[in-house]
Write a protein that holds these residues in place. Structure first.
Motif, mmCIF file in Angstrom:
data_model
loop_
_atom_site.group_PDB
_atom_site.id
_atom_site.type_symbol
_atom_site.label_atom_id
_atom_site.label_comp_id
_atom_site.label_asym_id
_atom_site.label_seq_id
_atom_site.Cartn_x
_atom_site.Cartn_y
_atom_site.Cartn_z
ATOM 1 N N HIS A 1 0.835 -1.191 0.000
ATOM 2 C CA HIS A 1 0.000 0.000 0.000
ATOM 3 C C HIS A 1 0.877 1.250 0.000
ATOM 4 N N ASP A 2 0.414 2.296 -0.757
ATOM 5 C CA ASP A 2 1.160 3.561 -0.779
ATOM 6 C C ASP A 2 1.020 4.266 0.565
ATOM 7 N N GLU A 3 1.919 5.189 0.806
ATOM 8 C CA GLU A 3 1.880 5.954 2.048
ATOM 9 C C GLU A 3 2.266 7.400 1.780
ATOM 10 N N LEU A 4 1.831 8.298 2.695
ATOM 11 C CA LEU A 4 2.157 9.719 2.595
ATOM 12 C C LEU A 4 3.584 9.939 3.080
ATOM 13 N N LEU A 5 4.417 10.521 2.213
ATOM 14 C CA LEU A 5 5.808 10.768 2.583
ATOM 15 C C LEU A 5 5.995 12.116 3.274
ATOM 16 N N SER A 6 5.337 13.177 2.750
ATOM 17 C CA SER A 6 5.527 14.509 3.328
ATOM 18 C C SER A 6 4.389 15.422 2.902
ATOM 19 N N THR A 7 4.251 16.549 3.625
ATOM 20 C CA THR A 7 3.296 17.596 3.265
ATOM 21 C C THR A 7 3.983 18.948 3.374
ATOM 22 N N ASP A 8 3.492 19.897 2.601
ATOM 23 C CA ASP A 8 3.975 21.278 2.664
ATOM 24 C C ASP A 8 2.765 22.201 2.691
ATOM 25 N N PRO A 9 2.484 22.854 3.857
ATOM 26 C CA PRO A 9 3.238 22.918 5.123
ATOM 27 C C PRO A 9 3.277 21.564 5.838
#
Length: 212
Positions: free
Chosen positions: A38-46
């Motif tokens: 399953h894919d996953e969230l690596l980062s967000t900006d902000p």
């Protein structure tokens, strides 16, 4: 001797236990492989827990693989502390990134909820928050121009000390014009008096000359 050892009941039980262990291990490995895919969230900006001086123009999500671009597959909600939405349009999916435009002017803690469909068709979701600092009010600078204008008005209201020559000249011309008839009349009167005196003086002399 070798054949007798293979058909020994103890050897059969040992081989059965080893086979069962291998089958169980294979089942665990194969069942865990799809879950780890399953894919996953690596980062967000902000980033989660960050503080921004002003409301950013957008939120950018970066995932470990491409996200499904199908309609309705991506859902994002972002609200301020009062529960008011700060979104400004629909999210845009591009490969493994999702961009969500935001409305300007918000402040305080911004809570973001997201849900996407990963490359294997499995939906994943999450939540994070960041803070936007409140804008400081700007001081008004209208007092200085007002004082300057007031000073200019006071200066322009002061009377001028220079006398106006126009009024004096007009008065002199009016006096001269009003005296001119008297001067002419006096000259005529003097001429009449002089003529009468001349006739009176002249007449007796003529009479005396005729008697002689």
């Amino acid at each position: 001797m070798l054949s007798h050892g293979i058909h020994n009941p103890r050897s059969r039980r040992a081989l059965g236990a080893i086979a069962a262990a291998l089958i169980a291990g294979s089942a665990v490995l194969f069942s865990a492989a799809p879950a780890s895919a399953h894919d996953e969230l690596l980062s967000t900006d902000p980033a989660d827990g960050s503080t921004a001086a002003a409301m950013p123009e957008q939120i950018t999500f970066t995932f470990s693989a491409n996200i499904s671009p199908d309609d309705g597959a991506t859902e994002i909600a972002a609200t301020d502390a009062g529960g008011t939405s700060v979104l400004a349009g629909d999210p845009v999916v591009q490969d493994n990134t999702v961009t969500q435009p935001l409305a300007a002017g918000g402040s305080g803690e911004i809570t973001v909820l997201w849900k996407v469909v990963s490359s294997d068709g499995h939906p994943i979701s999450g939540e994070f928050a960041f803070t936007v600092e409140a804008a400081e009010p700007t001081a008004s600078a209208s007092a200085a121009p007002t004082a300057t204008a007031s000073g200019s008005a006071s200066a322009s209201a002061q009377p001028s000390e220079t006398p106006s020559p126009t009024a004096t000249t007009a008065g002199d011309e009016a006096g001269s014009s009003s005296a001119l008839p008297w001067i002419i009349g006096g000259g005529i009167a003097l001429a009449v008096v002089a003529a009468v005196v001349y006739l009176v003086v002249r007449r007796p002399r003529t009479s005396s000359s005729s008697d002689q």
